[in-house]
Motif scaffolding. Structure first.
Motif, PDB file in Angstrom:
ATOM      1  N   LEU A 158       0.862  -1.184   0.000  1.00 23.58           N
ATOM      2  CA  LEU A 158       0.000   0.000   0.000  1.00 23.58           C
ATOM      3  C   LEU A 158       0.895   1.229   0.000  1.00 23.58           C
ATOM      4  N   THR A 159       0.719   2.088  -0.998  1.00 24.94           N
ATOM      5  CA  THR A 159       1.443   3.350  -1.063  1.00 24.94           C
ATOM      6  C   THR A 159       0.446   4.491  -0.863  1.00 24.94           C
ATOM      7  N   ILE A 160       0.798   5.423   0.030  1.00 23.46           N
ATOM      8  CA  ILE A 160      -0.091   6.541   0.331  1.00 23.46           C
ATOM      9  C   ILE A 160       0.565   7.837  -0.122  1.00 23.46           C
ATOM     10  N   LYS A 161      -0.103   8.518  -1.026  1.00 21.74           N
ATOM     11  CA  LYS A 161       0.322   9.843  -1.477  1.00 21.74           C
ATOM     12  C   LYS A 161      -0.679  10.866  -0.945  1.00 21.74           C
ATOM     13  N   THR A 162      -0.188  12.025  -0.519  1.00 17.48           N
ATOM     14  CA  THR A 162      -1.096  13.025   0.023  1.00 17.48           C
ATOM     15  C   THR A 162      -0.460  14.402  -0.003  1.00 17.48           C
ATOM     16  N   ASP A 163      -1.297  15.433  -0.042  1.00 12.91           N
ATOM     17  CA  ASP A 163      -0.808  16.802   0.124  1.00 12.91           C
ATOM     18  C   ASP A 163      -1.110  17.320   1.531  1.00 12.91           C
ATOM     19  N   GLN A 164      -1.545  16.430   2.424  1.00 13.41           N
ATOM     20  CA  GLN A 164      -1.711  16.810   3.822  1.00 13.41           C
ATOM     21  C   GLN A 164      -0.333  16.967   4.471  1.00 13.41           C
ATOM     22  N   PRO A 165      -0.232  17.794   5.524  1.00  8.56           N
ATOM     23  CA  PRO A 165       1.075  18.065   6.137  1.00  8.56           C
ATOM     24  C   PRO A 165       1.565  16.980   7.084  1.00  8.56           C
ATOM     25  N   GLY A 166       0.674  16.050   7.443  1.00 12.23           N
ATOM     26  CA  GLY A 166       1.073  14.992   8.373  1.00 12.23           C
ATOM     27  C   GLY A 166      -0.037  13.980   8.528  1.00 12.23           C
ATOM     28  N   MET A 167       0.163  13.064   9.485  1.00 14.23           N
ATOM     29  CA  MET A 167      -0.877  12.058   9.733  1.00 14.23           C
ATOM     30  C   MET A 167      -0.737  11.494  11.140  1.00 14.23           C
ATOM     31  N   VAL A 168      -1.846  11.022  11.651  1.00  9.51           N
ATOM     32  CA  VAL A 168      -1.843  10.192  12.853  1.00  9.51           C
ATOM     33  C   VAL A 168      -1.787   8.740  12.401  1.00  9.51           C
ATOM     34  N   MET A 169      -0.800   8.012  12.903  1.00  9.03           N
ATOM     35  CA  MET A 169      -0.775   6.566  12.689  1.00  9.03           C
ATOM     36  C   MET A 169      -1.260   5.910  13.972  1.00  9.03           C
ATOM     37  N   TYR A 170      -2.328   5.127  13.837  1.00  7.50           N
ATOM     38  CA  TYR A 170      -2.964   4.481  14.994  1.00  7.50           C
ATOM     39  C   TYR A 170      -2.997   2.980  14.772  1.00  7.50           C
ATOM     40  N   THR A 171      -2.417   2.237  15.709  1.00  6.28           N
ATOM     41  CA  THR A 171      -2.268   0.787  15.541  1.00  6.28           C
ATOM     42  C   THR A 171      -3.333   0.000  16.316  1.00  6.28           C
ATOM     43  N   SER A 172      -4.517   0.538  16.389  1.00  5.27           N
ATOM     44  CA  SER A 172      -5.694  -0.110  17.018  1.00  5.27           C
ATOM     45  C   SER A 172      -5.361  -0.677  18.398  1.00  5.27           C
ATOM     46  N   ASN A 173      -4.655   0.142  19.188  1.00  5.68           N
ATOM     47  CA  ASN A 173      -4.263  -0.262  20.541  1.00  5.68           C
ATOM     48  C   ASN A 173      -5.460  -0.410  21.478  1.00  5.68           C
ATOM     49  N   ASN A 174      -6.554   0.278  21.143  1.00  7.32           N
ATOM     50  CA  ASN A 174      -7.743   0.252  22.004  1.00  7.32           C
ATOM     51  C   ASN A 174      -8.896  -0.534  21.384  1.00  7.32           C
ATOM     52  N   LEU A 175      -8.597  -1.280  20.330  1.00  3.93           N
ATOM     53  CA  LEU A 175      -9.617  -2.141  19.731  1.00  3.93           C
ATOM     54  C   LEU A 175      -9.783  -3.365  20.625  1.00  3.93           C
ATOM     55  N   SER A 176     -10.902  -3.414  21.309  1.00  7.24           N
ATOM     56  CA  SER A 176     -11.116  -4.486  22.284  1.00  7.24           C
ATOM     57  C   SER A 176     -11.786  -5.696  21.634  1.00  7.24           C
ATOM     58  N   LYS A 177     -11.815  -6.788  22.360  1.00  8.63           N
ATOM     59  CA  LYS A 177     -12.529  -7.967  21.912  1.00  8.63           C
ATOM     60  C   LYS A 177     -14.036  -7.738  22.038  1.00  8.63           C
ATOM     61  N   GLY A 178     -14.806  -8.552  21.351  1.00  6.96           N
ATOM     62  CA  GLY A 178     -16.253  -8.495  21.512  1.00  6.96           C
ATOM     63  C   GLY A 178     -17.007  -7.903  20.345  1.00  6.96           C
ATOM     64  N   PHE A 179     -16.301  -7.372  19.335  1.00  6.84           N
ATOM     65  CA  PHE A 179     -16.972  -6.873  18.139  1.00  6.84           C
ATOM     66  C   PHE A 179     -16.969  -7.962  17.076  1.00  6.84           C
ATOM     67  N   GLU A 180     -18.120  -8.137  16.439  1.00  5.97           N
ATOM     68  CA  GLU A 180     -18.254  -9.149  15.401  1.00  5.97           C
ATOM     69  C   GLU A 180     -17.901  -8.516  14.059  1.00  5.97           C
ATOM     70  N   LEU A 181     -16.711  -8.789  13.583  1.00  9.09           N
ATOM     71  CA  LEU A 181     -16.245  -8.213  12.333  1.00  9.09           C
ATOM     72  C   LEU A 181     -16.567  -9.141  11.161  1.00  9.09           C
ATOM     73  N   ALA A 182     -16.451  -8.608   9.956  1.00 10.35           N
ATOM     74  CA  ALA A 182     -16.788  -9.383   8.761  1.00 10.35           C
ATOM     75  C   ALA A 182     -15.949 -10.647   8.655  1.00 10.35           C
ATOM     76  N   GLU A 183     -14.695 -10.557   9.135  1.00 11.71           N
ATOM     77  CA  GLU A 183     -13.791 -11.697   9.000  1.00 11.71           C
ATOM     78  C   GLU A 183     -13.566 -12.446  10.307  1.00 11.71           C
ATOM     79  N   GLY A 184     -14.284 -12.090  11.363  1.00 10.49           N
ATOM     80  CA  GLY A 184     -14.088 -12.793  12.626  1.00 10.49           C
ATOM     81  C   GLY A 184     -14.101 -11.842  13.800  1.00 10.49           C
ATOM     82  N   PRO A 185     -13.738 -12.317  14.982  1.00  8.92           N
ATOM     83  CA  PRO A 185     -13.802 -11.489  16.184  1.00  8.92           C
ATOM     84  C   PRO A 185     -12.726 -10.404  16.196  1.00  8.92           C
TER      85      PRO A 185
END
Length: 344
Positions: free
Chosen positions: A272-299
């Protein structure tokens, strides 16, 4: 190339964009939420590379902001207030005493007007929304347009345009959680990420910027030559630990290249290559994604996806020297981010 549309709930519509190479982008007019991005791996196997719920109705609460357009201001605003032109504006405090991702009336939870289109070897959906003066505490009547375009080069182009009749705060982004292993098979620990950035923003224990910009050198935040996300997830660095073991930080982009981020997953071969004219970004590694959500591909589970939230910095409302989120009355906000998918 073709577009399909189906009604899924009340005024909600699901659009499916498909090019001639098997890439698909599925999106709702509710929140502009991208529910699926389907791309081939190195063997041509088509799989979904973003996290989404198994049941569409779960997007109504969507505490994780899966796939959504975020606005008026993406990110956290300290003390849920800011001052502009001598006026102080109070916002909804929806994360402790701070304001997060536009609050309960943010762009992630409105039904956008949707207009599908096809032109010049590309297809897409143009989403429009009018946000009234005072909505969420923000000044100004804002007209916002977000356009998703899929082309034959397996690029997803996201264009953001907005105007306001009063000077206001605005920076929009998309909150998709990427997982290039496909169908959420693995966590993102082994995703190899390169970021054109030599500075990042220090956070306090509430994940609010302290006002200090730190060099990435000799830290788990140095992605200039590429590194695995596991380096920060497993780090004993205080900044990684206060983010609940991972990243939730704003990176200031170096301006020497339009190609700001490259993400690789070795097993699938996806890039995945990301091009943008935005000055920056927040990178978030789903540190607060808890268990218990039923996702399309599994828990659901921690560290199952990574967000690349290209945007300006809401820290600019309280600190000098940060990319500004102030939109002057009558001026046009115009930004673009391109997500390009390939293999190696």
């Amino acid at each position: 190339m073709w577009i399909e549309m189906e009604r899924v709930k009340g005024r909600w519509k699901l659009y499916k964009l498909m090019n001639d190479h098997g890439m698909e982008v599925h999106l709702l007019n509710y929140g502009g939420i991208m529910t699926k991005i389907i791309v081939p791996d190195k063997n041509g196997k088509l799989e979904n590379v973003v996290l989404g719920y198994k049941h569409d109705q779960d997007y109504e609460s969507n505490p994780n902001f899966f796939g959504a357009i975020i606005g008026r201001v993406a990110g956290r605003i300290q003390n849920a207030s800011f001052s502009l032109e001598g006026n102080t504006y109070s916002l909804e405090a929806n994360e402790g005493g701070n304001h997060l991702h536009g609050g309960a009336s943010g762009f992630h939870c409105v039904v956008w007007d949707a207009e599908p289109f096809q032109k010049d070897g590309a297809i897409g959906v143009k989403l429009s929304h009018s946000s009234v003066d005072g909505e969420g505490g923000y000044p100004g009547n804002v007209e916002a347009i977000v356009t998703y375009t899929l082309n034959q080069q397996n690029e997803l182009i996201v264009d953001y345009v907005a105007t306001s009749d009063k000077t206001t705060a605005l920076t929009m982004t998309n909150h998709s959680y990427f997982n290039l292993s496909g169908n959420g098979k693995e966590t993102i620990h082994d995703h190899h990420v390169t970021i054109q950035s030599h500075q990042y923003v220090e956070l306090d224990k509430s994940l609010i910027p302290t006002g200090t910009v730190l060099p990435v050198e000799n830290s788990p935040f140095d992605f200039r030559q590429g590194r695995k996300l596991a380096d920060g997830i497993q780090s004993d660095s205080p900044q990684n630990q206060l983010a609940n073991n991972g990243y939730d930080h704003y990176f200031l982009f170096d301006q020497n290249s339009n190609e700001k981020v490259i993400v690789k997953e070795q097993t699938s071969g996806r890039v995945l290559t990301i091009k943008t004219d935005q000055p920056g970004m927040v990178m978030y590694t789903s540190n607060n994604l808890s268990k218990g959500f039923e996702l399309a591909e599994g828990p659901s589970r921690k560290h199952l996806g990574v967000c690349f939230e290209t945007q300006a910095s809401p820290a600019s409302l309280h600190n000098e020297g940060f990319p500004s989120v102030v939109l002057q009355a009558g001026e046009a906000y115009k930004k673009q981010t391109i997500f390009s998918f390939g293999v190696e």
